[in-house]
Motif scaffolding. Sequence first.
Motif, PDB file in Angstrom:
ATOM      1  N   ILE A   8       0.971  -1.242  -0.115  1.00 20.90           N
ATOM      2  CA  ILE A   8       0.119  -0.033   0.088  1.00 20.90           C
ATOM      3  C   ILE A   8       0.699   1.270  -0.033  1.00 20.90           C
ATOM      4  O   ILE A   8       1.692   1.430   0.982  1.00 20.90           O
ATOM      5  N   GLY A   9       0.780   2.021  -0.961  1.00 20.49           N
ATOM      6  CA  GLY A   9       1.715   3.337  -1.130  1.00 20.49           C
ATOM      7  C   GLY A   9       2.508   3.022  -2.356  1.00 20.49           C
ATOM      8  O   GLY A   9       3.402   2.025  -2.347  1.00 20.49           O
ATOM      9  N   GLY A  10       2.458   3.927  -3.143  1.00 23.08           N
ATOM     10  CA  GLY A  10       3.483   3.935  -4.282  1.00 23.08           C
ATOM     11  C   GLY A  10       4.703   4.790  -4.323  1.00 23.08           C
ATOM     12  O   GLY A  10       4.965   5.352  -5.347  1.00 23.08           O
ATOM     13  N   GLY A  11       5.074   5.151  -3.235  1.00 23.15           N
ATOM     14  CA  GLY A  11       6.199   6.288  -2.869  1.00 23.15           C
ATOM     15  C   GLY A  11       7.442   5.328  -3.224  1.00 23.15           C
ATOM     16  O   GLY A  11       7.463   4.099  -3.637  1.00 23.15           O
ATOM     17  N   ILE A  12       8.734   5.837  -2.858  1.00 19.64           N
ATOM     18  CA  ILE A  12      10.223   5.266  -2.828  1.00 19.64           C
ATOM     19  C   ILE A  12       9.991   4.031  -2.236  1.00 19.64           C
ATOM     20  O   ILE A  12      10.411   2.812  -2.491  1.00 19.64           O
ATOM     21  N   ALA A  13       9.419   3.958  -0.860  1.00 24.51           N
ATOM     22  CA  ALA A  13       9.500   2.948  -0.034  1.00 24.51           C
ATOM     23  C   ALA A  13       8.512   1.707  -0.581  1.00 24.51           C
ATOM     24  O   ALA A  13       8.945   0.457  -0.706  1.00 24.51           O
ATOM     25  N   GLY A  14       7.396   2.068  -1.205  1.00 22.92           N
ATOM     26  CA  GLY A  14       6.408   1.141  -1.641  1.00 22.92           C
ATOM     27  C   GLY A  14       7.285   0.440  -2.978  1.00 22.92           C
ATOM     28  O   GLY A  14       6.907  -0.651  -3.310  1.00 22.92           O
ATOM     29  N   ILE A  15       7.717   1.342  -3.747  1.00 20.24           N
ATOM     30  CA  ILE A  15       8.383   0.866  -5.032  1.00 20.24           C
ATOM     31  C   ILE A  15       9.396  -0.142  -4.551  1.00 20.24           C
ATOM     32  O   ILE A  15       9.586  -1.215  -5.292  1.00 20.24           O
ATOM     33  N   GLN A  16      10.161   0.252  -3.750  1.00 15.06           N
ATOM     34  CA  GLN A  16      11.371  -0.699  -3.442  1.00 15.06           C
ATOM     35  C   GLN A  16      10.806  -1.952  -2.845  1.00 15.06           C
ATOM     36  O   GLN A  16      11.325  -3.095  -3.257  1.00 15.06           O
ATOM     37  N   ASP A  34      -2.854   8.188  -5.035  1.00 13.07           N
ATOM     38  CA  ASP A  34      -3.007   9.151  -5.897  1.00 13.07           C
ATOM     39  C   ASP A  34      -2.907   8.735  -7.520  1.00 13.07           C
ATOM     40  O   ASP A  34      -2.645   7.221  -7.624  1.00 13.07           O
ATOM     41  N   PRO A  35      -3.160   9.474  -8.493  1.00  8.86           N
ATOM     42  CA  PRO A  35      -3.338   8.875  -9.775  1.00  8.86           C
ATOM     43  C   PRO A  35      -1.904   8.252 -10.494  1.00  8.86           C
ATOM     44  O   PRO A  35      -1.714   7.949 -11.421  1.00  8.86           O
ATOM     45  N   SER A  36      -0.812   9.072  -9.640  1.00 13.57           N
ATOM     46  CA  SER A  36       0.628   8.405 -10.198  1.00 13.57           C
ATOM     47  C   SER A  36       1.241   7.748  -8.923  1.00 13.57           C
ATOM     48  O   SER A  36       1.192   8.331  -7.840  1.00 13.57           O
ATOM     49  N   ILE A  37       2.447   7.053  -9.382  1.00 15.84           N
ATOM     50  CA  ILE A  37       3.186   6.511  -8.207  1.00 15.84           C
ATOM     51  C   ILE A  37       4.087   7.328  -8.170  1.00 15.84           C
ATOM     52  O   ILE A  37       4.468   8.447  -8.866  1.00 15.84           O
ATOM     53  N   GLY A  38       5.056   7.426  -7.271  1.00 11.22           N
ATOM     54  CA  GLY A  38       6.355   8.246  -6.953  1.00 11.22           C
ATOM     55  C   GLY A  38       6.302   8.988  -5.754  1.00 11.22           C
ATOM     56  O   GLY A  38       7.306   9.465  -5.034  1.00 11.22           O
ATOM     57  N   GLY A  39       5.184   8.976  -5.278  1.00 11.38           N
ATOM     58  CA  GLY A  39       5.075   9.819  -3.874  1.00 11.38           C
ATOM     59  C   GLY A  39       5.726  11.143  -3.581  1.00 11.38           C
ATOM     60  O   GLY A  39       5.927  11.856  -4.569  1.00 11.38           O
ATOM     61  N   LEU A  74      -2.057  -0.628  -9.117  1.00  4.93           N
ATOM     62  CA  LEU A  74      -3.564  -0.118  -9.005  1.00  4.93           C
ATOM     63  C   LEU A  74      -3.351   1.373  -8.616  1.00  4.93           C
ATOM     64  O   LEU A  74      -3.429   1.797  -7.154  1.00  4.93           O
ATOM     65  N   THR A  75      -3.348   2.351  -9.496  1.00  2.00           N
ATOM     66  CA  THR A  75      -3.469   3.672  -9.082  1.00  2.00           C
ATOM     67  C   THR A  75      -4.728   4.152  -8.775  1.00  2.00           C
ATOM     68  O   THR A  75      -5.687   3.573  -9.072  1.00  2.00           O
ATOM     69  N   PHE A  76      -4.815   5.332  -7.981  1.00  2.76           N
ATOM     70  CA  PHE A  76      -5.995   6.075  -7.763  1.00  2.76           C
ATOM     71  C   PHE A  76      -6.975   5.103  -7.205  1.00  2.76           C
ATOM     72  O   PHE A  76      -8.159   5.015  -7.451  1.00  2.76           O
TER      73      PHE A  76
END
Lengths: 1004, 139
Positions: A8-16, A34-39, A74-76
């Motif tokens: 849950i969460g597509g920021g850098i932590a979620g991505i890694q 959010d509609p985009s990952i990256g946080g 799954l964004t947004f």
Amino acid sequence: MTKSALVIGGGIAGIQASLDLADRDIHVYMVERDPSIGGRMSRLDKTFPTNDCSACILSPKMADCYGHPNIDVLTFSEVVKVDGGPGDFKVKVLKKARYVDIEKCTGCGDCIAKCPTKNIPDENEYGLKTRKAVFIPHAQAVPRMAIIDPNHCRKLLNDKCGLCEKACGVGAINYKDEPKEVVLEVGSIICANGFNTWDAKISTEYGYGRFANVVTAMEYERMMCASGPSGGHIKMPSSGDDPKRIAFIQCCGSRSEKKGWQKYCSSVCCMYATKQAIITKEHSDVDQEDIFFMDIRSFGKEFENYIHRAQDEYGITMHRSARVASVDENPLTKHLLVRYTDEKGEPKSQEYDLVVLSIGLNPPEGAEEFAKIMGIELNEYGFCETSIYDPLATTRPGVYVTGAFAAPKDIPTSVAEASGASAKAGSHIVDANFEPCAPKEFPTEKETVGVEPRVGVWVCSCGTNIGSTVDVPAVAEYASKLPGVVHSTTSMYTCAQDALKEITETIREKDLNRVVVASCTPRTHEPLFRNACREGGLNQYLFNMANIRDQCSWIHMHEPAKATEKSKDLVRMAVAKVRLLEPLEGAKIPVTNSAAVIGGGVTGMTAALDIAAQGFPVHLVEKSDKLGGNANNFNHDESGVSTVKFLKDLVAKVEANKLITVHLNAEVKDIPGYVGNFKLQIGSEEFQVGAVILAVGAAAYSPKEYGYGKDQKVATALEVEKLIAEKKFKAKDVAFIQCIGSRNAETTYCSRVCCTTALRNAIAIKEADAKANVTIFHKDIRSYGFREELYRKASQLGVRFLRFPDETQPEYDGKSVKAFDNILGAEVSVPVDCLVLSTGIAPEREQKEELAKMLKIPISKDGFFFEAHQKLRPVDFATEGVYVAGLAHWPKHIDECIAQASGAASRALTVISKSELVSEGIIASVNDKYCDGCGVCEGCCEYSAIEIVEVEPGKLRSVVNAGLCKGCGCCVAACPSGAMEQKGFKNSQIQAEIDACLDEALGA
Amino acid sequence: MSETFEPKIIAFCCNWCSYAGADGAGVARLQMPTNFRIIRVMCSARVDPEHVLRAFAKGADGVVILGCHPADCHYIGGNYRARRRIALLRFVLEEYGFDPKRLKLEWVSASEGEKFQTTITEFVNTIKELGPTPLEEAN
């Protein structure tokens, strides 16, 4: 059936976390609100302390994540319900209505051009810019696709307009879109929700929202950023003029008991403010930059030097012990008057053009609601509840946490923990019945041998990183005329998702059979572009990069014309080489499915247990006669549990684990081999392992100062801790001196843990005896994060704090400690019957150097292991299959060691969980026609990868073992007959580069 | 020597240390002359003396080879081989009356952006003092 993990969460932590799981062939669902990952990281300009461009290092990870065959993003979307337990969760996810079909949207922006509803504050730019009712979140958004804002869209509000639907060429607009619910079946969950920033309007005394020229640090980050609202040119919001005097006010929203403020320290603001001041100095013509702070908290790797550079090289003024009282605006000039108390306690004021508020980190928005849904508990500050000894676990089994949702923290810590959380999460998924995801299929590679080169060239602006110095269009125009080039273009960020797609598509459309990207460094970006080539049906080795950023625009910032000429040369050289490149295949390398962990402290034991938890054998090597390492000397409580008990339990767990072989009194003799196939040599024994984790720790500094060892009154922090635990501590007049063996001329770094240790001991002394006089002599108190509570408690109990100036040192005459007190402006003498030396952490460089030689890995200036990338590869080395964690990496607290250990375990698991790896294609090869088996190559190969074989009676030939060859090319330069070649670096290819460099006629 | 002389220099950098050091110089925004062009090789031991001779023959005013520090080589001992080869090559160059100062070998680690900057800057200055390659006139 393949069981999945949920992140849950597509920021850098979620991505890694997702990438680590996916690289182990575990399927991942990533849910991003959010509609985009990256946080948050995608909105930063640069990152400390390397000043790496945030977008540049994050974009490849975002692209990797979104394009990964084992990750469904799954964004947004938001999690609305969680049922079940570890190994068997059912998670209901709400996919919010986007009104744009992302299967169809190409991100072309035609809809945006036609949309008449303007002037909506752009949340991604913190309202510094406006957007339309249909918009793409930002230039580097992943997925880079449009979304309609239902609160402003005329069609959705009043059923009028509909222009975007008409403008869309692919029929992606869908006004009837509705929220959908899906149920995901997952074995474990990682919460990487990140953080929210503190609302600066609460600090009415600083005038945010009232005064135009008071901005928050996040707004300022956007103002500095090349892709931000002002294109990276910092302007005063009131007038658009260049600011000449800038003030940074620290601890906005942090370290205060004021209403609406947070009590804890936000951990990252000192460093980010310093970074902003440095970058501002580099890019703008400012006269004065002042940072106002209470303590400067530069406790991380290379942080202390960064602060020194800011002062010494960039002329940034640090106002210490200076809590800003208020900011007032001159209504005519809009200049700002900052009122503060200086180090001596005197009220002062100074005028500035711009004031940047270093706002702290809050729990993520909606954390309480989220916690209810997840069935997890939050701590007193509203962040996710964790424990010191299990820092990645939430209160619900099978649910883990990583990144700033657990506590305010920086990017590398978040990344290491994200890996760690993925190791934990994987343990609920990988069992005997686990079926790994099938490998990714790429399109069939097109035939290129014997085909005339058709080269495509992309020249990257990298925001303004390249474009502000190098004339990017001119370079692309020049490249288009080079021999073999059939396509040449520019792009804003070639590493962004849309640009990568463009490369893939252009390879097909224009039948390209070679690709050159002129941008940053192949060390970080080559894999990404190679992947784009593979997607286009091109062998990944038919790709070359020209480094026109790190090695051109950044080092020739003041010579645009020459830098442009140089870029042209570099592109010409790259094209000359790429034309001669050949398609290559990597060799398959078998992998030994076990690991070695060197060092049997808390870090090593944690890493060993995490690997064993996934069913792989581990050799745990400890040089002393017992497990536990430095923790054997700990005698305090954390989270209400004593470190002694924790350690005892941990050792018992390790000893009871059948998959862990503990080697005590064991000296590592050598570790020859390579990723997947190391040979761990201990004494006369040898063990095959696939990966190596270095958890060799560091040592407590042994003090020579203040008569330690001779004077009975002088003790180290750990000795005092032991006396307190044994209730034998009797002293009445106690002084602590901080930074012994840290932050001095020999050891320049901060040892991170000593302030907290001193506070803990001081509290214990005061709690046992309220009449004891306790004084802490310090340079700064660095009780970052929630450790700030200890500082507050110590102050409340009457512990005295006395800050002595950097260049001085308190004196001790056997009876009392004398130091210059900054606030009193006078010498102070404190009688002592116990002097506690807060000794730092010494790196034990010699021991590390031996291992560094064996494994061919670097050591930093300070004597700790030097990881592959300070921000995004915090536990990796450039040498594959070798990882680092704990004090061997940098001084840190026990919870940080535990989390990082799990991180290293996860990285090792990505190797040892596979049956085979595919090697690099760049290895040596022999042309039998020219080889006469002289053996020069065999003699110079460091890896015994070459063997001279009698192929037929009397006929000798050199044979290269692809699994052993590292591709250095040493044998090639040694071969006297020209029979040996290095694939990808053939003599003809290097010569083509030399010729192209010097023979300008080639390109002209 | 004319003041407008801008030397052409080829820098061979090994992938692991010196190329990373050059990137590090960029990351730290350390400024230096533009006169050099980097050719990336995996190891300094990949640099064949023939490559150096070819560069000089094509008109390079100077060639610098940058590798990992002794004992730091990513490929164990490649830098030692490079050192021997370049020492020999300098001797050969001198024998032919070509100033060996035009060929330089230096160690730059991945964390030494600053050393990369000073090495390049000093080498550019050395070549500026030596003037254009005598070979170009011969061509």
